[in-house]
Scaffold this motif. Structure first.
Motif, PDB file in Angstrom:
ATOM      1  N   VAL A  81       0.848  -1.211   0.000  1.00 24.70           N
ATOM      2  CA  VAL A  81       0.000   0.000   0.000  1.00 24.70           C
ATOM      3  C   VAL A  81       0.875   1.250   0.000  1.00 24.70           C
ATOM      4  O   VAL A  81       0.620   2.205  -0.735  1.00 24.70           O
ATOM      5  CB  VAL A  81      -0.940   0.000   1.224  1.00 24.70           C
ATOM      6  CG1 VAL A  81      -1.537   1.376   1.447  1.00 24.70           C
ATOM      7  CG2 VAL A  81      -2.041  -1.031   1.068  1.00 24.70           C
ATOM      8  N   TRP A  82       1.949   1.224   0.804  1.00 24.51           N
ATOM      9  CA  TRP A  82       2.849   2.382   0.842  1.00 24.51           C
ATOM     10  C   TRP A  82       3.448   2.629  -0.543  1.00 24.51           C
ATOM     11  O   TRP A  82       3.546   3.765  -0.995  1.00 24.51           O
ATOM     12  CB  TRP A  82       3.978   2.173   1.856  1.00 24.51           C
ATOM     13  CG  TRP A  82       3.529   1.910   3.272  1.00 24.51           C
ATOM     14  CD1 TRP A  82       2.260   2.046   3.759  1.00 24.51           C
ATOM     15  CD2 TRP A  82       4.315   1.414   4.343  1.00 24.51           C
ATOM     16  NE1 TRP A  82       2.218   1.677   5.078  1.00 24.51           N
ATOM     17  CE2 TRP A  82       3.470   1.305   5.468  1.00 24.51           C
ATOM     18  CE3 TRP A  82       5.661   1.093   4.476  1.00 24.51           C
ATOM     19  CZ2 TRP A  82       3.931   0.852   6.713  1.00 24.51           C
ATOM     20  CZ3 TRP A  82       6.125   0.655   5.706  1.00 24.51           C
ATOM     21  CH2 TRP A  82       5.270   0.536   6.805  1.00 24.51           C
ATOM     22  N   MET A 127      -0.943  14.198  11.655  1.00 21.57           N
ATOM     23  CA  MET A 127      -1.136  12.861  11.069  1.00 21.57           C
ATOM     24  C   MET A 127       0.174  12.091  11.147  1.00 21.57           C
ATOM     25  O   MET A 127       1.200  12.535  10.617  1.00 21.57           O
ATOM     26  CB  MET A 127      -1.571  12.956   9.612  1.00 21.57           C
ATOM     27  CG  MET A 127      -1.520  11.606   8.910  1.00 21.57           C
ATOM     28  SD  MET A 127      -3.024  11.145   8.166  1.00 21.57           S
ATOM     29  CE  MET A 127      -2.804   9.379   8.011  1.00 21.57           C
ATOM     30  N   GLY A 129       2.225   8.982   9.988  1.00 26.23           N
ATOM     31  CA  GLY A 129       2.165   8.051   8.868  1.00 26.23           C
ATOM     32  C   GLY A 129       1.356   8.665   7.734  1.00 26.23           C
ATOM     33  O   GLY A 129       0.373   8.104   7.279  1.00 26.23           O
ATOM     34  N   VAL A 130       1.819   9.826   7.233  1.00 26.63           N
ATOM     35  CA  VAL A 130       1.032  10.587   6.250  1.00 26.63           C
ATOM     36  C   VAL A 130       1.068   9.935   4.858  1.00 26.63           C
ATOM     37  O   VAL A 130       0.090  10.022   4.099  1.00 26.63           O
ATOM     38  CB  VAL A 130       1.496  12.063   6.195  1.00 26.63           C
ATOM     39  CG1 VAL A 130       2.882  12.189   5.577  1.00 26.63           C
ATOM     40  CG2 VAL A 130       0.472  12.908   5.458  1.00 26.63           C
ATOM     41  N   GLY A 131       2.160   9.278   4.507  1.00 26.89           N
ATOM     42  CA  GLY A 131       2.230   8.573   3.228  1.00 26.89           C
ATOM     43  C   GLY A 131       2.532   9.480   2.050  1.00 26.89           C
ATOM     44  O   GLY A 131       2.447  10.703   2.136  1.00 26.89           O
ATOM     45  N   PRO A 137      -4.759  14.604   4.971  1.00 23.71           N
ATOM     46  CA  PRO A 137      -4.567  16.058   5.105  1.00 23.71           C
ATOM     47  C   PRO A 137      -5.306  16.846   4.021  1.00 23.71           C
ATOM     48  O   PRO A 137      -5.919  17.872   4.306  1.00 23.71           O
ATOM     49  CB  PRO A 137      -3.053  16.212   4.958  1.00 23.71           C
ATOM     50  CG  PRO A 137      -2.491  14.909   5.391  1.00 23.71           C
ATOM     51  CD  PRO A 137      -3.495  13.885   4.942  1.00 23.71           C
ATOM     52  N   ALA A 157       8.591   9.070   0.530  1.00 21.78           N
ATOM     53  CA  ALA A 157       7.164   9.374   0.712  1.00 21.78           C
ATOM     54  C   ALA A 157       6.983  10.851   1.058  1.00 21.78           C
ATOM     55  O   ALA A 157       6.063  11.508   0.564  1.00 21.78           O
ATOM     56  CB  ALA A 157       6.587   8.492   1.817  1.00 21.78           C
ATOM     57  N   ILE A 205       3.941   4.730  20.207  1.00 20.23           N
ATOM     58  CA  ILE A 205       3.939   6.185  19.991  1.00 20.23           C
ATOM     59  C   ILE A 205       2.817   6.835  20.812  1.00 20.23           C
ATOM     60  O   ILE A 205       3.000   7.914  21.376  1.00 20.23           O
ATOM     61  CB  ILE A 205       3.801   6.517  18.492  1.00 20.23           C
ATOM     62  CG1 ILE A 205       4.952   5.899  17.691  1.00 20.23           C
ATOM     63  CG2 ILE A 205       3.742   8.020  18.259  1.00 20.23           C
ATOM     64  CD1 ILE A 205       4.812   6.014  16.178  1.00 20.23           C
ATOM     65  N   ARG A 222      -6.543   4.457  13.766  1.00 24.82           N
ATOM     66  CA  ARG A 222      -7.083   3.563  12.742  1.00 24.82           C
ATOM     67  C   ARG A 222      -6.567   2.155  13.023  1.00 24.82           C
ATOM     68  O   ARG A 222      -5.409   1.979  13.358  1.00 24.82           O
ATOM     69  CB  ARG A 222      -6.648   4.018  11.355  1.00 24.82           C
ATOM     70  CG  ARG A 222      -7.157   5.403  10.996  1.00 24.82           C
ATOM     71  CD  ARG A 222      -6.583   5.858   9.675  1.00 24.82           C
ATOM     72  NE  ARG A 222      -7.082   7.177   9.327  1.00 24.82           N
ATOM     73  CZ  ARG A 222      -6.685   7.844   8.233  1.00 24.82           C
ATOM     74  NH1 ARG A 222      -5.796   7.307   7.418  1.00 24.82           N
ATOM     75  NH2 ARG A 222      -7.163   9.030   7.958  1.00 24.82           N
TER      76      ARG A 222
END
Ligand SMILES: C[S@@+](CC[C@H](N)C(=O)[O-])C[C@H]1O[C@@H](n2cnc3c(N)ncnc32)[C@H](O)[C@@H]1O
Length: 267
Positions: A81-82, A127, A129-131, A137, A157, A205, A222
């Motif tokens: 997915v990343w 956020m 792990g914004v990707g 965002p 990323a 975290i 999530r």
């Protein structure tokens, strides 16, 4: 072949496909369409109610045996997915904008999330792990004009996410950074914090965030439990001394669910 054996065979096929795609991606082979297809198939497979029911049965009967497969599928599908987000960001830079079904589901999840905790133009959203394709965002900025800071551990990323924000909405109050929560002054000011579902260390975290955040902060975690945990990291029990779950939004048709946390004594 009975249903359970067919399920195991299907999951093994997905695992081999993800492994193949991820190793090809590491060799810079462009696998955008293949990744899009496999991730689309996998998310539909995970969201299929009959498969979910069969999985719950199998978990009751063979829990130990399945855990290794679950971890491997989760890790490989997350990496895929990343990578897909990076391809999508590069496609956007080439001015090709075609949105995969998988991303439509994610956007639906984000809508649900935004609806569950009040973000306004005065909010400060972090956020984690914004990707490479910062859908969250961008959607928050479009809907509320809130200030959003997105962090990630992947420098590629981060570069792509910055480019996507410039292309999609250069006036949006979105900043993308490559740092950790303790290195960010914004962490203390954040009114809302969102964890991507594929961040493995998200509960470590969360513990780290307790002294770093203000008393009224709301955290959207999530996650995916049960069959959805093959595609998302699950909820963890972190005890009740610091954080408490104040709402839990679980929708069958959404690829991830959301648990909202607040501080126990608002310290
Ligand atoms: C699926 S993507 C992001 C979600 C999506 N772009 C959105 O806007 O909703 C998850 C990202 O989390 C990042 N990530 C994984 N572990 C992390 C960590 N410990 N800290 C920060 N980012 C992390 C990965 O590099 C990946 O880019």
């Amino acid at each position: 072949m009975n249903d359970q054996n067919m399920m195991m065979q299907k999951l093994d096929t997905f695992l081999s496909a993800f492994r193949w795609l991820n190793s090809a991606h590491k060799q810079d082979e462009t696998m955008y369409h293949e990744m899009e297809e496999v991730i689309g198939e996998f998310s539909s497979f995970i969201l299929n109610k009959r498969n979910g029911a069969l999985w719950n049965l199998m978990e009751q009967q063979h829990d130990g045996v399945l855990s290794m497969l679950v971890e491997q599928l989760r890790e490989q599908s997350a990496f895929c997915v990343w990578a897909l987000e990076k391809y999508r960001a590069m496609e956007l830079q080439k001015n090709k904008q075609r949105i995969a079904d998988y991303f439509k589901n994610i956007e639906a999840c984000i809508e649900t999330e935004c609806g569950s905790f009040e973000i306004t133009c005065d909010s400060k959203v972090l956020m984690i792990g914004v990707g490479a394709f910062p859908m969250t965002p961008l959607l928050i900025a479009k809907k509320t004009d809130a200030e959003v800071v997105g962090i990630d551990i992947d420098s590629r990323a981060i570069d792509l996410a910055r480019a996507v924000v410039t292309i999609v909405d250069k006036n949006a109050r979105i900043v993308i950074k490559g740092c950790t929560v303790d290195q960010l002054g914004f962490t203390k000011k954040a009114t809302h914090i969102i964890f991507a579902s594929t961040v493995k260390e998200k509960f470590d975290i969360l513990k780290q965030l307790y002294p770093l955040t203000n008393k009224d902060v709301v955290v959207a975690m999530r996650y995916g439990n049960g069959f959805k945990s093959l595609f998302n990291y699950p909820l963890e029990d972190i005890g009740s001394s610091h954080w408490k779950i104040v709402n839990n939004i679980s929708q069958e048709e959404n690829i991830f669910d959301i648990a909202l946390y607040k501080k126990v004594n608002g310290e």
